[in-house]
Design a protein around this motif. Structure first.
Motif, PDB file in Angstrom:
ATOM      1  N   UNK A  44      70.721  98.404  88.131  1.00 21.56           N
ATOM      2  CA  UNK A  44      70.685  97.460  87.496  1.00 21.56           C
ATOM      3  C   UNK A  44      70.520  96.482  89.035  1.00 21.56           C
ATOM      4  N   UNK A  45      68.870  96.063  88.637  1.00 23.45           N
ATOM      5  CA  UNK A  45      69.537  94.800  89.328  1.00 23.45           C
ATOM      6  C   UNK A  45      69.083  92.939  88.918  1.00 23.45           C
ATOM      7  N   UNK A  46      69.770  92.314  89.058  1.00 21.42           N
ATOM      8  CA  UNK A  46      69.269  91.210  87.785  1.00 21.42           C
ATOM      9  C   UNK A  46      68.727  90.465  88.476  1.00 21.42           C
ATOM     10  N   UNK A  47      67.999  90.560  87.294  1.00 21.47           N
ATOM     11  CA  UNK A  47      66.808  89.584  87.356  1.00 21.47           C
ATOM     12  C   UNK A  47      66.827  87.331  87.075  1.00 21.47           C
ATOM     13  N   UNK A  48      67.255  87.490  85.227  1.00 18.29           N
ATOM     14  CA  UNK A  48      67.156  86.445  85.249  1.00 18.29           C
ATOM     15  C   UNK A  48      68.900  86.241  84.623  1.00 18.29           C
TER      16      UNK A  48
ATOM     17  N   UNK B  34      83.124  99.368  86.474  1.00 16.69           N
ATOM     18  CA  UNK B  34      82.268 100.758  86.106  1.00 16.69           C
ATOM     19  C   UNK B  34      81.609 100.453  85.261  1.00 16.69           C
ATOM     20  N   UNK B  35      80.421 100.429  84.914  1.00 18.89           N
ATOM     21  CA  UNK B  35      79.605 101.427  83.809  1.00 18.89           C
ATOM     22  C   UNK B  35      79.004 103.044  83.490  1.00 18.89           C
ATOM     23  N   UNK B  90      77.452 106.773  87.663  1.00 24.69           N
ATOM     24  CA  UNK B  90      78.044 105.850  87.534  1.00 24.69           C
ATOM     25  C   UNK B  90      77.559 104.498  88.021  1.00 24.69           C
ATOM     26  N   UNK B  91      78.717 103.531  87.863  1.00 24.48           N
ATOM     27  CA  UNK B  91      77.433 102.338  88.732  1.00 24.48           C
ATOM     28  C   UNK B  91      78.851 101.365  88.888  1.00 24.48           C
ATOM     29  N   UNK B  92      78.960 100.645  89.768  1.00 26.38           N
ATOM     30  CA  UNK B  92      80.000  99.798  89.819  1.00 26.38           C
ATOM     31  C   UNK B  92      79.074  98.386  89.739  1.00 26.38           C
ATOM     32  N   UNK B  93      80.106  97.324  89.454  1.00 26.19           N
ATOM     33  CA  UNK B  93      79.711  95.822  89.743  1.00 26.19           C
ATOM     34  C   UNK B  93      80.334  95.337  90.019  1.00 26.19           C
ATOM     35  N   UNK B  94      80.328  94.008  90.245  1.00 18.39           N
ATOM     36  CA  UNK B  94      81.572  93.036  90.928  1.00 18.39           C
ATOM     37  C   UNK B  94      81.038  91.060  90.986  1.00 18.39           C
ATOM     38  N   UNK B  95      81.444  90.357  90.320  1.00 19.46           N
ATOM     39  CA  UNK B  95      81.184  89.264  90.270  1.00 19.46           C
ATOM     40  C   UNK B  95      82.807  88.004  90.965  1.00 19.46           C
ATOM     41  N   UNK B  96      82.476  87.010  90.769  1.00 25.83           N
ATOM     42  CA  UNK B  96      83.763  86.456  91.701  1.00 25.83           C
ATOM     43  C   UNK B  96      84.653  85.894  90.307  1.00 25.83           C
ATOM     44  N   UNK B  97      83.617  85.002  89.627  1.00 23.57           N
ATOM     45  CA  UNK B  97      84.194  84.652  88.710  1.00 23.57           C
ATOM     46  C   UNK B  97      83.381  84.206  87.368  1.00 23.57           C
ATOM     47  N   UNK B  98      84.004  83.455  86.615  1.00 27.17           N
ATOM     48  CA  UNK B  98      83.285  83.279  85.571  1.00 27.17           C
ATOM     49  C   UNK B  98      82.330  82.371  85.208  1.00 27.17           C
ATOM     50  N   UNK B  99      81.695  81.880  86.552  1.00 29.32           N
ATOM     51  CA  UNK B  99      80.104  81.603  86.976  1.00 29.32           C
ATOM     52  C   UNK B  99      79.139  82.290  87.468  1.00 29.32           C
ATOM     53  N   UNK B 100      79.490  83.821  87.250  1.00 27.91           N
ATOM     54  CA  UNK B 100      79.101  83.813  88.424  1.00 27.91           C
ATOM     55  C   UNK B 100      78.340  85.662  87.665  1.00 27.91           C
ATOM     56  N   UNK B 101      77.017  86.005  87.822  1.00 30.82           N
ATOM     57  CA  UNK B 101      77.222  87.789  86.487  1.00 30.82           C
ATOM     58  C   UNK B 101      77.577  88.689  87.621  1.00 30.82           C
ATOM     59  N   UNK B 102      77.094  89.463  87.228  1.00 23.57           N
ATOM     60  CA  UNK B 102      77.850  90.701  87.592  1.00 23.57           C
ATOM     61  C   UNK B 102      75.991  91.497  87.907  1.00 23.57           C
ATOM     62  N   UNK B 103      76.786  91.060  89.661  1.00 21.74           N
ATOM     63  CA  UNK B 103      76.036  92.696  90.905  1.00 21.74           C
ATOM     64  C   UNK B 103      76.737  94.237  91.262  1.00 21.74           C
ATOM     65  N   UNK B 104      75.586  95.152  90.740  1.00 20.42           N
ATOM     66  CA  UNK B 104      75.408  96.126  90.859  1.00 20.42           C
ATOM     67  C   UNK B 104      75.572  96.971  91.677  1.00 20.42           C
ATOM     68  N   UNK B 105      75.858  98.034  92.347  1.00 16.64           N
ATOM     69  CA  UNK B 105      75.629  98.794  93.394  1.00 16.64           C
ATOM     70  C   UNK B 105      74.579  99.490  92.631  1.00 16.64           C
ATOM     71  N   UNK B 106      74.641 100.970  93.580  1.00 20.49           N
ATOM     72  CA  UNK B 106      73.527 101.567  94.090  1.00 20.49           C
ATOM     73  C   UNK B 106      73.551 102.250  92.524  1.00 20.49           C
TER      74      UNK B 106
END
Lengths: 111, 113
Positions: A44-48, B34-35, B90-106
């Protein structure tokens, strides 16, 4: 009732059309709302993302949240074939924690 | 642009075998997830990890699953004795803190035979 529901699709539109994608949810504790785009066999790629009711615009994309109705939407203007993907809504009560995803809507934009 | 990476891209294993899925989160991120996504189904939360411990886990994340951050860069998901129904992306994701959303791996596609 499922926690997050999403229009099942698939949805096919001609290039240039305005697309409306929608999710409803039942948990009133949800405060953070995201839209992700997922291409086939990709992550998944974040859009918004947004945390308040109202509209948020980014280029051709507009996210709309109505917390009173527990309803969120993503609008895509001037849709392009490259927009063809599955669109996932996600939401959570603590930002950065345990997001709940909708099942996704597959969109095809036909040239 | 920094991104989350995952290896391998595809893992095939026999039922009952142990597998380790590896992730390298974005370098300054502090929260890791992990998702999984069974083919044709929705993305499901498994576990979140912060400050070297699990902060939240779902019902899916039973005793067969474990996570580890063995060093400053890797974040792993181990399945001790795989079952056929563990076959999924299986997707891994990470974020920096509560002001950031999660960024997913491939994702890593796990196939259990």
């Amino acid at each position: 009732q499922k926690e997050v529901e999403q229009d099942p699709g698939p949805l096919s539109v001609p290039e240039g059309a305005i697309v409306s994608l929608n999710c409803t949810y039942s948990n009133s504790a949800f405060q953070y709302f995201m839209w992700y785009r997922q291409y086939s066999r990709k992550g998944p790629e974040l859009l918004m993302y947004t945390y308040s009711s109202g509209n948020k615009e980014d280029g051709r994309f507009t996210a709309q949240v109505d917390k009173s109705s527990k309803y969120i939407s993503l609008f895509i203007r001037d849709s392009q074939p490259s927009d063809s993907a599955t669109y996932l809504c996600a939401m959570g009560d603590n930002y950065g924690q345990n997001f709940v995803f909708g099942p996704g809507t597959r969109l095809s934009v036909l040239p | 642009e920094p991104e989350v990476t995952q290896t391998p891209s595809h893992q095939v294993t026999q039922m009952g075998q142990e597998v380790i899925l590896r992730c390298v989160p974005i370098s300054n991120h502090l929260y890791f997830y992990w998702y999984r996504q069974i083919l044709g189904q929705k993305v499901e939360f498994l576990v979140s990890f912060y400050n070297n411990e699990i902060s939240e886990k779902s019902e899916i994340f039973d005793d067969q699953f474990s996570v580890e951050r063995p060093d400053g860069s890797n974040f792993t998901l181990k399945i001790r004795s795989t079952k056929l129904e563990d076959s999924a992306m299986y997707f891994c994701a990470s974020n920096s803190d509560s002001t950031d959303t999660q960024y997913f791996g491939p994702g890593t596609r796990l196939t259990v035979l």
